[in-house]
Design a protein around this motif. Structure first.
Motif, PDB file in Angstrom:
ATOM      1  N   SER A 117      32.318  38.421  36.178  1.00 53.72           N
ATOM      2  CA  SER A 117      33.740  38.059  36.120  1.00 53.72           C
ATOM      3  C   SER A 117      34.509  38.980  35.181  1.00 53.72           C
ATOM      4  CB  SER A 117      33.897  36.592  35.716  1.00 53.72           C
ATOM      5  OG  SER A 117      33.142  36.287  34.566  1.00 53.72           O
ATOM      6  N   THR A 118      33.965  40.179  34.942  1.00 50.64           N
ATOM      7  CA  THR A 118      34.628  41.097  34.003  1.00 50.64           C
ATOM      8  C   THR A 118      36.006  41.546  34.501  1.00 50.64           C
ATOM      9  OG1 THR A 118      33.311  42.844  35.010  1.00 50.64           O
ATOM     10  CG2 THR A 118      32.574  42.083  32.869  1.00 50.64           C
ATOM     11  N   GLY A 119      36.211  41.527  35.838  1.00 50.02           N
ATOM     12  CA  GLY A 119      37.504  41.955  36.393  1.00 50.02           C
ATOM     13  C   GLY A 119      38.662  41.096  35.912  1.00 50.02           C
ATOM     14  N   ILE A 120      38.340  39.896  35.449  1.00 49.78           N
ATOM     15  CA  ILE A 120      39.398  38.972  35.017  1.00 49.78           C
ATOM     16  C   ILE A 120      39.956  39.368  33.653  1.00 49.78           C
ATOM     17  CG2 ILE A 120      39.828  36.541  34.423  1.00 49.78           C
ATOM     18  CD1 ILE A 120      37.448  35.845  36.236  1.00 49.78           C
ATOM     19  N   SER A 121      39.151  40.122  32.887  1.00 49.67           N
ATOM     20  CA  SER A 121      39.490  40.333  31.477  1.00 49.67           C
ATOM     21  C   SER A 121      40.875  40.943  31.268  1.00 49.67           C
ATOM     22  CB  SER A 121      38.444  41.231  30.814  1.00 49.67           C
ATOM     23  OG  SER A 121      37.200  40.577  30.823  1.00 49.67           O
ATOM     24  N   PHE A 122      41.289  41.859  32.172  1.00 52.16           N
ATOM     25  CA  PHE A 122      42.548  42.554  31.888  1.00 52.16           C
ATOM     26  C   PHE A 122      43.763  41.619  31.961  1.00 52.16           C
ATOM     27  CE2 PHE A 122      45.398  43.297  35.403  1.00 52.16           C
ATOM     28  CZ  PHE A 122      44.666  42.853  36.493  1.00 52.16           C
ATOM     29  N   THR A 123      43.615  40.471  32.651  1.00 53.69           N
ATOM     30  CA  THR A 123      44.755  39.547  32.736  1.00 53.69           C
ATOM     31  C   THR A 123      45.136  39.023  31.347  1.00 53.69           C
ATOM     32  OG1 THR A 123      43.284  37.678  33.155  1.00 53.69           O
ATOM     33  CG2 THR A 123      44.194  38.775  35.078  1.00 53.69           C
ATOM     34  N   ALA A 124      44.141  39.055  30.426  1.00 56.72           N
ATOM     35  CA  ALA A 124      44.416  38.596  29.062  1.00 56.72           C
ATOM     36  C   ALA A 124      45.446  39.503  28.383  1.00 56.72           C
ATOM     37  CB  ALA A 124      43.119  38.572  28.248  1.00 56.72           C
ATOM     38  N   LEU A 175      43.199  40.848  44.013  1.00 56.18           N
ATOM     39  CA  LEU A 175      42.515  42.122  44.246  1.00 56.18           C
ATOM     40  C   LEU A 175      42.187  42.810  42.933  1.00 56.18           C
ATOM     41  CD1 LEU A 175      44.544  43.629  47.243  1.00 56.18           C
ATOM     42  CD2 LEU A 175      42.144  42.891  47.239  1.00 56.18           C
ATOM     43  N   ALA A 176      43.158  42.798  42.016  1.00 57.73           N
ATOM     44  CA  ALA A 176      42.967  43.486  40.743  1.00 57.73           C
ATOM     45  C   ALA A 176      41.863  42.833  39.918  1.00 57.73           C
ATOM     46  CB  ALA A 176      44.280  43.491  39.965  1.00 57.73           C
ATOM     47  N   THR A 177      41.752  41.516  39.993  1.00 60.65           N
ATOM     48  CA  THR A 177      40.751  40.823  39.178  1.00 60.65           C
ATOM     49  C   THR A 177      39.411  40.705  39.917  1.00 60.65           C
ATOM     50  OG1 THR A 177      41.537  38.713  40.046  1.00 60.65           O
ATOM     51  CG2 THR A 177      42.423  39.391  37.921  1.00 60.65           C
ATOM     52  N   ARG A 178      39.410  41.052  41.178  1.00 61.31           N
ATOM     53  CA  ARG A 178      38.241  40.858  42.049  1.00 61.31           C
ATOM     54  C   ARG A 178      37.816  39.380  42.041  1.00 61.31           C
ATOM     55  NH1 ARG A 178      36.635  45.197  39.014  1.00 61.31           N
ATOM     56  NH2 ARG A 178      34.848  44.106  38.123  1.00 61.31           N
ATOM     57  N   HIS A 193      32.407  42.556  25.914  1.00 59.16           N
ATOM     58  CA  HIS A 193      33.331  43.679  25.665  1.00 59.16           C
ATOM     59  C   HIS A 193      34.669  43.194  25.134  1.00 59.16           C
ATOM     60  CE1 HIS A 193      34.691  42.400  29.660  1.00 59.16           C
ATOM     61  NE2 HIS A 193      35.788  43.087  29.455  1.00 59.16           N
ATOM     62  N   MET A 194      35.108  42.015  25.601  1.00 58.26           N
ATOM     63  CA  MET A 194      36.386  41.462  25.109  1.00 58.26           C
ATOM     64  C   MET A 194      36.227  40.956  23.684  1.00 58.26           C
ATOM     65  SD  MET A 194      39.097  41.560  26.889  1.00 58.26           S
ATOM     66  CE  MET A 194      40.156  40.201  26.453  1.00 58.26           C
ATOM     67  N   ALA A 195      35.083  40.334  23.411  1.00 57.14           N
ATOM     68  CA  ALA A 195      34.839  39.813  22.059  1.00 57.14           C
ATOM     69  C   ALA A 195      34.859  40.970  21.057  1.00 57.14           C
ATOM     70  CB  ALA A 195      33.499  39.082  22.016  1.00 57.14           C
ATOM     71  N   GLU A 196      34.276  42.085  21.483  1.00 55.77           N
ATOM     72  CA  GLU A 196      34.246  43.260  20.599  1.00 55.77           C
ATOM     73  C   GLU A 196      35.670  43.745  20.286  1.00 55.77           C
ATOM     74  OE1 GLU A 196      32.063  47.270  21.358  1.00 55.77           O
ATOM     75  OE2 GLU A 196      30.721  45.577  21.791  1.00 55.77           O
ATOM     76  N   ARG A 197      36.497  43.784  21.338  1.00 51.67           N
ATOM     77  CA  ARG A 197      37.885  44.251  21.141  1.00 51.67           C
ATOM     78  C   ARG A 197      38.660  43.299  20.239  1.00 51.67           C
ATOM     79  NH1 ARG A 197      40.226  45.241  27.007  1.00 51.67           N
ATOM     80  NH2 ARG A 197      38.337  46.118  27.845  1.00 51.67           N
ATOM     81  N   LYS A 198      38.467  42.005  20.488  1.00 49.85           N
ATOM     82  CA  LYS A 198      39.220  41.019  19.691  1.00 49.85           C
ATOM     83  C   LYS A 198      38.784  41.090  18.237  1.00 49.85           C
ATOM     84  CE  LYS A 198      41.906  37.174  19.552  1.00 49.85           C
ATOM     85  NZ  LYS A 198      41.826  35.933  20.223  1.00 49.85           N
ATOM     86  N   TYR A 222      39.951  30.819  38.113  1.00 45.94           N
ATOM     87  CA  TYR A 222      39.356  32.033  38.679  1.00 45.94           C
ATOM     88  C   TYR A 222      38.026  31.763  39.373  1.00 45.94           C
ATOM     89  CZ  TYR A 222      42.844  34.900  36.385  1.00 45.94           C
ATOM     90  OH  TYR A 222      44.029  35.471  36.015  1.00 45.94           O
ATOM     91  N   PHE A 223      37.535  30.531  39.303  1.00 49.29           N
ATOM     92  CA  PHE A 223      36.202  30.259  39.847  1.00 49.29           C
ATOM     93  C   PHE A 223      36.244  29.135  40.876  1.00 49.29           C
ATOM     94  CE2 PHE A 223      35.751  31.849  35.495  1.00 49.29           C
ATOM     95  CZ  PHE A 223      35.074  33.027  35.773  1.00 49.29           C
ATOM     96  N   HIS A 224      35.272  29.177  41.785  1.00 48.90           N
ATOM     97  CA  HIS A 224      35.153  28.088  42.757  1.00 48.90           C
ATOM     98  C   HIS A 224      34.811  26.797  42.026  1.00 48.90           C
ATOM     99  CE1 HIS A 224      35.594  30.562  46.238  1.00 48.90           C
ATOM    100  NE2 HIS A 224      34.652  31.384  45.806  1.00 48.90           N
TER     101      HIS A 224
END
Ligand SMILES: C[S@@+](CC[C@H](N)C(=O)[O-])C[C@H]1O[C@@H](n2cnc3c(N)ncnc32)[C@H](O)[C@@H]1O
Length: 282
Positions: free
Chosen positions: A3-10, A221-224, A111-116, A170-172
Motif C-alpha cells: 500500500s506504499t502508493g497511498i503514502s503521497f496522499t499524506a 490510479l495515482a495511489t494504485r 519510509h514514511m516513518a523515517e521521513r516524519k 483505501y482498503f477492501h
C-alpha cells in the motif's frame, strides 16, 4: 499487501491542514504544494457540482478527531496514543507539547516513518515522550507488525487511544476488517482503550458527474488503490464495528459539531463520519 502508493496522499493532506491554519509549515513540502495546486480545480468543480470538497472533508475529520481525543484525555485519563498511518499529521507534535505526560507514538510505513522522524528531529518537534515507528497494519511480528508495535512499544498499563485517519477507505472491507479485529483484540490489554477513525460512507459515488468522478479516478490510479466506501448507513457502520469486536460505537457527523468547532460545511450534507468505539478488557 503493498500500500506504499497511498503514502503521497499524506503530502496533500499536510498542505490542506497548513493552508487552513491547523498545522505547521514544516509538515509541508514542494510536492505537497504542487499536489494542492493541481487538485484545487477538481475540488472547486466538486464544490459547484455536488457541494462537497475534499478540502472540507479533510478539515472536518481532523477537527472532530482532535476534539474527541482531547476530550478523552481530559475526562477519561487517557495517557497514551498510537496514531497509525500518521502521515504528516501535526497531532503528535501538538498533543505531546500540550500534555507532557502523554506517551505519543506515531506509526506509518517504514519510509514514511523515517521521513516524519527526520522532519520532527530537524524542527525540534519531538515532545517529551514522543516517537515515530515503522508499522504496516497488514504485517505481523518484528519489526513492523501491528502486534509488535502494540506489544513492544506501547505501555500496557496506560489508558490508550488508537487512531487511524485517512486510511481505511483505501482498503477492501474484508482486509480492513481484519485490521480492525486485531486492533480490538490487541487493545484489550490496556486498562481502558478506544479506537477512533474517520470514514467516508457510500454516498453513491457512481452517481456523481463525470468530471468529479474523473478526479476520484485519478486519485485511484495515482495511489494504485481504489477508494472503497464500505457502509451505506449508520446501522451498517455500527454493525461492522461491533462485529469486529468493538463496543459502544459512536458515530459523529460534522453537522453535530458546527456550533462548537471551526468546521467548514459545504453546500451539501457531509459524507465524513468519525467513528469512536471502545475496547473492553476481558
Ligand atoms: C491518506 S494518508 C493519511 C495520513 C494522515 N493520517 C492524514 O490524515 O493525512 C495515508 C497514510 O497511510 C499510510 N499507509 C498506507 N498503507 C499503510 C499500511 N499498510 N500500514 C500503515 N500505514 C499505511 C501511508 O503511508 C500514508 O501516510
Amino acid at each position: 499487501m503493498d500500500s506504499t502508493g497511498i503514502s503521497f496522499t499524506a503530502l496533500f493532506t499536510g498542505q490542506v491542514w497548513y493552508e487552513s491554519g491547523i498545522s505547521n509549515r514544516f509538515f509541508t513540502s514542494p510536492k505537497g504544494r504542487l499536489l494542492y495546486k493541481t487538485l484545487r480545480p477538481f475540488d472547486r468543480l466538486a464544490d459547484s457540482i455536488i457541494g462537497i470538497t475534499l478540502h472540507d472533508m479533510l478539515i472536518q475529520r481532523h477537527q472532530i478527531m482532535d476534539h474527541r481525543i482531547d476530550g478523552l484525555i481530559k475526562t477519561q485519563g487517557v495517557s497514551q496514543i498510537l496514531e497509525i498511518a500518521c502521515g504528516y499529521s501535526p497531532r503528535g507534535y501538538t498533543l505531546s507539547r500540550k500534555y507532557p505526560d502523554l506517551k505519543y507514538v506515531e506509526a506509518d510505513l517504514p519510509h514514511m516513518a523515517e521521513r516524519k522522524r527526520a522532519l520532527l528531529q530537524a524542527n525540534h518537534g519531538f515532545g517529551p515522550d514522543h516517537q515515530v515507528v515503522g508499522c504496516d497494519v497488514f504485517e505481523f511480528g518484528a519489526p513492523y507488525g501491528l502486534d509488535y508495535v502494540m506489544e513492544e512499544v506501547l505501555d500496557p498499563d496506560r489508558p490508550t487511544i488508537l487512531v487511524t485517519e485517512g486510511l481505511v477507505n483505501y482498503f477492501h472491507l474484508d482486509d480492513i476488517s481484519q485490521v480492525w479485529q486485531r486492533l480490538a483484540q490487541l487493545g484489550r490489554v490496556y486498562p481502558k482503550a478506544w479506537y477512533i477513525t474517520d470514514l467516508v460512507y457510500n454516498f453513491g459515488i457512481h452517481l456523481i458527474p463525470g468530471a468529479v468522478a474523473a478526479g476520484s479516478k485519478m486519485l485511484s490510479l495515482a495511489t494504485r488503490a481504489n477508494v472503497n466506501l464500505h457502509f451505506n448507513n449508520r446501522d451498517e457502520i455500527q454493525r461492522g464495528f461491533l462485529e469486529c469486536g468493538f463496543t459502544d460505537v459512536q458515530i459523529h457527523r460534522p453537522e453535530d459539531f458546527v456550533n462548537h468547532l471551526p468546521i467548514p460545511m459545504g453546500k451539501s450534507k457531509s459524507v465524513v463520519r468519525v467513528v469512536e468505539s471502545q475496547i473492553h478488557a476481558p
